[in-house]
Enzyme design. Structure first.
Site, PDB file in Angstrom:
ATOM      1  N   ASP A 170       0.833  -1.195   0.000  1.00  0.00           N
ATOM      2  CA  ASP A 170       0.000   0.000   0.000  1.00  0.00           C
ATOM      3  C   ASP A 170       0.876   1.257   0.000  1.00  0.00           C
ATOM      4  OD1 ASP A 170       0.978   0.255   2.614  1.00  0.00           O
ATOM      5  OD2 ASP A 170      -0.868  -0.424   3.546  1.00  0.00           O
ATOM      6  N   GLN A 171       0.275   2.417   0.211  1.00  0.00           N
ATOM      7  CA  GLN A 171       1.027   3.672   0.177  1.00  0.00           C
ATOM      8  C   GLN A 171       2.061   3.773   1.297  1.00  0.00           C
ATOM      9  OE1 GLN A 171      -1.971   6.752   0.122  1.00  0.00           O
ATOM     10  NE2 GLN A 171      -1.772   6.944  -2.105  1.00  0.00           N
TER      11      GLN A 171
END
Length: 142
Positions: free
Chosen positions: A16-17
């Site tokens: 994810d980020q």
């Protein structure tokens, strides 16, 4: 008790980020672990599906302990936590490259007819699977 091992290399698309594995991807890895365990026992889940039997997840519990990141090699350990001839509870540990616990989980499954979703008794329909699961399952305290 048989513990099956499956290595998974963390791909960039699974993060994810924050740069860590997105939590939903662990569920896919649990499936890889179950499939490997079934294979290690000498069976094929795909062959069972071809016969019109599927094994849906009816409950899952996941506990996240440490993050895994892109490029890490995770090890998915899978075993039969409980088996009673109808229901199977698989246990899992996903380890980091330094053998630390990243995830612990259990998932509960039943086998059903694909066309009706009616449960089957594994011990009656697949006596060879039943025997293998009985031998491989975690010893239960009586």
């Amino acid at each position: 008790m048989l513990v099956s091992k499956k290595e998974v290399e963390v791909r960039y698309a699974e993060t994810d980020q924050m740069g860590v594995v997105y939590h939903g991807n662990y569920l896919v890895w649990l499936e890889l672990g179950r499939t490997q365990l079934i294979k290690d026992l000498g069976f094929s889940y795909a062959a069972m599906e071809e016969e019109g039997i599927i094994s849906p997840v009816i409950d899952i519990q996941v506990s996240y302990k440490k993050p895994l990141r892109y490029g890490d090699i995770a090890v998915v350990n899978t075993w039969i936590e409980h088996y009673d001839g109808l229901r199977v509870i698989y246990g899992y540990e996903i380890l980091t490259p330094t053998n630390e616990l990243a995830v612990s989980a259990i998932s509960t499954h039943v086998c059903v007819k694909k066309n009706s979703f009616r449960p089957i008794q594994i011990r009656k329909v697949y006596p060879d699977w039943h025997e293998a699961y009985e031998k491989a399952k975690k010893s239960e305290v009586k």
